[in-house]
Design a protein around this motif. Sequence first.
Motif, short mmCIF file in Angstrom:
data_model
loop_
_atom_site.label_atom_id
_atom_site.label_comp_id
_atom_site.label_asym_id
_atom_site.label_seq_id
_atom_site.Cartn_x
_atom_site.Cartn_y
_atom_site.Cartn_z
N CYS A 112 0.85 -1.18 0.00
CA CYS A 112 0.00 0.00 0.00
C CYS A 112 0.89 1.24 0.00
O CYS A 112 1.88 1.28 0.75
CB CYS A 112 -0.89 0.03 1.24
SG CYS A 112 -2.15 -1.29 1.28
N ILE A 114 2.30 4.93 0.85
CA ILE A 114 2.22 5.88 1.96
C ILE A 114 2.16 7.28 1.36
O ILE A 114 2.97 7.63 0.49
CB ILE A 114 3.44 5.75 2.88
CG1 ILE A 114 3.45 4.36 3.53
CG2 ILE A 114 3.43 6.82 3.96
CD1 ILE A 114 4.64 4.12 4.42
N GLU A 149 6.05 2.87 0.69
CA GLU A 149 5.01 1.84 0.69
C GLU A 149 5.30 0.83 1.78
O GLU A 149 6.44 0.70 2.25
CB GLU A 149 4.92 1.15 -0.67
CG GLU A 149 6.22 0.50 -1.13
CD GLU A 149 6.12 -0.05 -2.54
OE1 GLU A 149 5.21 0.36 -3.26
OE2 GLU A 149 6.97 -0.89 -2.89
N GLU A 170 -6.73 4.58 12.91
CA GLU A 170 -5.96 3.41 12.45
C GLU A 170 -6.32 3.11 11.00
O GLU A 170 -7.45 3.31 10.56
CB GLU A 170 -6.26 2.21 13.34
CG GLU A 170 -5.53 0.94 12.95
CD GLU A 170 -5.95 -0.25 13.82
OE1 GLU A 170 -5.41 -0.37 14.93
OE2 GLU A 170 -6.81 -1.02 13.37
N ALA A 171 -5.35 2.64 10.24
CA ALA A 171 -5.58 2.21 8.86
C ALA A 171 -4.78 0.94 8.59
O ALA A 171 -3.61 0.86 8.98
CB ALA A 171 -5.21 3.30 7.86
N ARG A 172 -5.41 -0.05 7.94
CA ARG A 172 -4.76 -1.32 7.63
C ARG A 172 -4.57 -1.46 6.13
O ARG A 172 -5.45 -1.09 5.35
CB ARG A 172 -5.58 -2.50 8.16
CG ARG A 172 -5.67 -2.52 9.68
CD ARG A 172 -6.52 -3.69 10.18
NE ARG A 172 -6.52 -3.73 11.64
CZ ARG A 172 -5.60 -4.35 12.37
NH1 ARG A 172 -4.63 -5.02 11.76
NH2 ARG A 172 -5.65 -4.34 13.69
N CYS A 173 -3.42 -2.01 5.75
CA CYS A 173 -3.15 -2.27 4.34
C CYS A 173 -3.94 -3.51 3.92
O CYS A 173 -3.72 -4.60 4.45
CB CYS A 173 -1.66 -2.47 4.12
SG CYS A 173 -1.21 -2.81 2.41
N THR A 188 -5.01 -1.21 -1.04
CA THR A 188 -5.61 0.05 -0.58
C THR A 188 -5.66 0.05 0.94
O THR A 188 -5.49 -0.99 1.59
CB THR A 188 -7.02 0.23 -1.15
OG1 THR A 188 -7.87 -0.83 -0.66
CG2 THR A 188 -7.00 0.21 -2.67
N TRP A 189 -5.93 1.23 1.52
CA TRP A 189 -6.01 1.37 2.97
C TRP A 189 -7.45 1.26 3.43
O TRP A 189 -8.37 1.67 2.72
CB TRP A 189 -5.43 2.71 3.41
CG TRP A 189 -3.96 2.82 3.22
CD1 TRP A 189 -3.30 3.45 2.22
CD2 TRP A 189 -2.95 2.25 4.07
NE1 TRP A 189 -1.95 3.32 2.38
CE2 TRP A 189 -1.70 2.59 3.51
CE3 TRP A 189 -2.98 1.49 5.24
CZ2 TRP A 189 -0.49 2.20 4.09
CZ3 TRP A 189 -1.78 1.10 5.81
CH2 TRP A 189 -0.56 1.44 5.24
N SER A 190 -7.63 0.72 4.60
CA SER A 190 -8.98 0.54 5.13
C SER A 190 -9.63 1.88 5.48
O SER A 190 -10.85 2.01 5.44
CB SER A 190 -8.95 -0.34 6.39
OG SER A 190 -8.11 0.22 7.39
N ASN A 191 -8.81 2.89 5.81
CA ASN A 191 -9.34 4.22 6.14
C ASN A 191 -8.40 5.28 5.59
O ASN A 191 -7.18 5.08 5.56
CB ASN A 191 -9.47 4.40 7.66
CG ASN A 191 -10.50 3.46 8.27
OD1 ASN A 191 -11.66 3.47 7.90
ND2 ASN A 191 -10.05 2.64 9.21
#
Length: 381
Positions: free
Chosen positions: A106, A108, A121, A143-146, A151-154
């Motif tokens: 993902c 950055i 990334e 928080e965001a997860r790859c 793509t990012w979750s948030n």
Amino acid sequence: MLATSPVRYKGILRRLHNKMTSALAFLIICQVAFYTTVSSKRVCGRPPITDGIDASALKRVYEVGEEVTLSCDRGYLPSTATPGRIACTDTGEWTQSNLACSPKTCPISRPLQPLAMGKTEVPFKSVLNYTCDDGYIIQGANEARCLHDGTWSNPPPLCKAVNCPLPKPPTDGRVVHDKPFTGTVSYGQSWTYECNPPKAPTYERGSCMANRSTTEPPVCREVSCPIPAGIPNGFITFAVMRQHGYKEKVKYACNEHYVLEGEAQIQCQNTGNWSAQPVCRAPCTVGIKRGRIFYNAKKLWIEDLKPNRVIHGEPVVFYCLNKAESCGYPVASTCNDGALPIPECFEEPGRLEYNLRHTTLPSEIAMCAASPPATPTNHTE
């Protein structure tokens, strides 16, 4: 009916016994052979897998000759376009697979890259945790997860400054804001407290703080500063020698050829003290009797420097000799409040050499292509 003799009867029993023994032995041999055949047949266990390979459909045991097609799990990319097919061999081992699975990445965002130590990334399953500095409230997910699709979750959240109530003015005074505001003031915004003359506030600055509170208003009181003192090699311009009130100013100047360092004007502060006085820095004398220098965009013999004076902060170039290369090179020194250090490499010529062989001096011969490493300078007292 004929009776069988005991001897014949025993013979029949003996033959029957021999036949039964042979049949039993044959049966035992067949069972042993069958058991050996079955037990010697090998099987393969679960195939060895590396990180990222999909193991959801794999069995625990496989027969010889069975084949398995390996594939990458969701969120991983295969190293080859051909399927990773392996087979169970008669030795109970699997054939080699050339499939390797690498995690998707993902990106950055550029504003976050300095915080991520320059990474652009991160791999699948990575987690970014967001926090805001003191005085700011996070708006959005912290928080965001790859994800498996890169793509990012948030999305990154926003950090919004906290708001403070309007500051209260001091008694006999007012608040002067640094910039316009509407209704409330935000964290980090500052203002100045002013009192009605001739009074001064006990402190002059206020701000909106991280805990959403504003600075308490100061107390307005009368303040005066003592008669301003003079400075060495300088003087006060257009000032009456008296006590001065809050925010009154006095201006200084330096004697001729001295350089004023600091603020020319000082101000009576709310503490009853003056702000820092300026300093007058002295000129320098070039402390050599014979030689040539470069000063004020001119190459001069020292006796032609009239008067022998260099203003504070100005550079003077001396010429040194590179004996190994038989060439000259310049070394600069700067006047600092009456002191002009002479470079250690500089050798003042003798009277005879200076008068009759001046063309051989370092300042007159060819200049070196590159100057040698810098050497310390002799500091004059």
